[in-house]
Write a protein that holds these residues in place. Structure first.
Motif, PDB file in Angstrom:
ATOM      1  N   TRP A  91      65.309  53.561  45.334  1.00  0.00           N
ATOM      2  CA  TRP A  91      66.398  52.584  44.903  1.00  0.00           C
ATOM      3  C   TRP A  91      65.489  51.848  44.121  1.00  0.00           C
ATOM      4  O   TRP A  91      64.419  51.435  44.013  1.00  0.00           O
ATOM      5  CB  TRP A  91      66.915  52.005  45.979  1.00  0.00           C
ATOM      6  N   TRP A  92      66.156  51.292  42.897  1.00  0.00           N
ATOM      7  CA  TRP A  92      65.573  50.361  41.936  1.00  0.00           C
ATOM      8  C   TRP A  92      66.632  49.412  41.262  1.00  0.00           C
ATOM      9  O   TRP A  92      67.730  49.876  41.467  1.00  0.00           O
ATOM     10  CB  TRP A  92      64.730  51.110  40.894  1.00  0.00           C
ATOM     11  N   TRP A 114      72.009  47.807  40.145  1.00  0.00           N
ATOM     12  CA  TRP A 114      70.991  48.278  41.412  1.00  0.00           C
ATOM     13  C   TRP A 114      71.585  49.892  41.838  1.00  0.00           C
ATOM     14  O   TRP A 114      72.737  50.329  41.594  1.00  0.00           O
ATOM     15  CB  TRP A 114      71.433  47.654  42.653  1.00  0.00           C
ATOM     16  N   VAL A 115      70.526  50.780  41.333  1.00  0.00           N
ATOM     17  CA  VAL A 115      70.655  52.008  41.495  1.00  0.00           C
ATOM     18  C   VAL A 115      70.070  52.758  42.936  1.00  0.00           C
ATOM     19  O   VAL A 115      68.919  52.226  43.213  1.00  0.00           O
ATOM     20  CB  VAL A 115      69.823  52.734  40.387  1.00  0.00           C
ATOM     21  N   PHE A 116      70.897  53.584  43.881  1.00  0.00           N
ATOM     22  CA  PHE A 116      70.494  53.944  44.990  1.00  0.00           C
ATOM     23  C   PHE A 116      70.727  55.541  44.687  1.00  0.00           C
ATOM     24  O   PHE A 116      71.644  55.914  44.500  1.00  0.00           O
ATOM     25  CB  PHE A 116      71.317  53.616  45.977  1.00  0.00           C
ATOM     26  N   GLU A 117      69.517  56.136  44.945  1.00  0.00           N
ATOM     27  CA  GLU A 117      69.722  57.715  44.658  1.00  0.00           C
ATOM     28  C   GLU A 117      69.086  58.475  46.106  1.00  0.00           C
ATOM     29  O   GLU A 117      68.163  57.945  46.569  1.00  0.00           O
ATOM     30  CB  GLU A 117      68.910  58.180  43.612  1.00  0.00           C
ATOM     31  N   GLY A 150      75.286  56.535  50.753  1.00  0.00           N
ATOM     32  CA  GLY A 150      75.760  56.642  49.688  1.00  0.00           C
ATOM     33  C   GLY A 150      76.057  55.309  48.866  1.00  0.00           C
ATOM     34  O   GLY A 150      76.352  54.201  49.749  1.00  0.00           O
ATOM     35  N   ARG A 151      75.833  55.165  47.625  1.00  0.00           N
ATOM     36  CA  ARG A 151      75.862  53.893  46.931  1.00  0.00           C
ATOM     37  C   ARG A 151      77.071  53.239  46.849  1.00  0.00           C
ATOM     38  O   ARG A 151      77.335  52.102  46.663  1.00  0.00           O
ATOM     39  CB  ARG A 151      75.489  54.031  45.538  1.00  0.00           C
TER      40      ARG A 151
END
Length: 236
Positions: A121-122, A133-136, A206-207
């Protein structure tokens, strides 16, 4: 003489027949034992394959990452507990704990999460200046191979969840014992390790999933289940 010779020859033939019969029975017994031995060898071979498969699943693929995943956060907790024995300087203890917490935050966010469980995440800023905000989560391969081993996953989540809980306990302890000077240090531990915990939970579930709605739905299902169980017991 001829009669005795005939009897002796017949007795000799009978003995030879008995010996031949005993030999054939012994041969059959040996063949049966060999077939049983073959069957047992196959079962043992299958068991060895199962053991090797289990060992591969539980094997730690990234031992260095697993070590540093726990090293910095456990070291920060140990320094906090033993700071009065290690040094009488509050500034030295505070700087050491904050450095360990910072190293732990960077390591868990950028290295161990990606290697051990395939999550990251970043935060990124788009062209309009808005922060996102990115969650992978890494997808499984086409062959159905798991992204991480079970042992690494347990180590990762155990350290990720346990240490923030310990820092929360430290925060309440410092608050109720009126150790105001330690509140800043403890707050840093809660914030940095809590941020990693929240980020990886978002990656895991899950984002797009709202954690509040997920918790509410879970509690609702538990309450409904208990109500149904009580109604069944009352009816019976």
């Amino acid at each position: 003489m001829t009669t005795r010779d005939g009897r002796d020859s017949r007795e000799g033939l009978a003995q030879e027949g008995d010996v031949a019969g005993d030999g054939s029975e012994a041969a059959l017994t040996m063949l049966r034992q060999d077939s049983n031995d073959d069957t047992e060898d196959v079962s043992l071979f299958d068991a060895d394959e199962e053991v090797s498969t289990r060992s591969k699943k539980s094997k730690i693929r990234h031992p260095v990452a697993s070590f540093f995943h726990l090293f910095f956060r456990v070291s920060a907790i140990a320094v906090y507990l033993l700071c009065e024995l290690i040094s009488s300087s509050f500034i030295a203890c505070m700087v050491s704990i904050i450095l360990l917490l910072s190293c732990d935050f960077w390591t868990v966010k950028n290295v161990t999460g990606r290697l051990m469980v395939g999550l990251r995440w970043w935060n990124q800023v788009d062209d309009d200046g808005k922060s996102h905000w990115v969650f992978e989560a890494r997808k499984a391969s086409a062959q159905g191979k798991k992204v991480s081993s079970e042992a690494e996953s347990r180590i990762f989540w155990l350290g990720l969840i346990t240490c923030p809980v310990i820092w929360v306990i430290f925060a309440f302890s410092a608050l109720f014992s009126f150790k105001v000077k330690w509140l800043a240090v403890v707050t840093m531990g809660v914030v940095l390790q809590g941020a990693n915990l929240y980020g990886y939970i978002k990656c895991k579930v899950g984002r797009r999933t709202n954690l509040t709605s997920m918790a509410t739905s879970y509690l609702g299902r538990q309450f409904l289940r208990q109500t149904v169980v009580k109604d069944d017991q009352a009816a019976s």
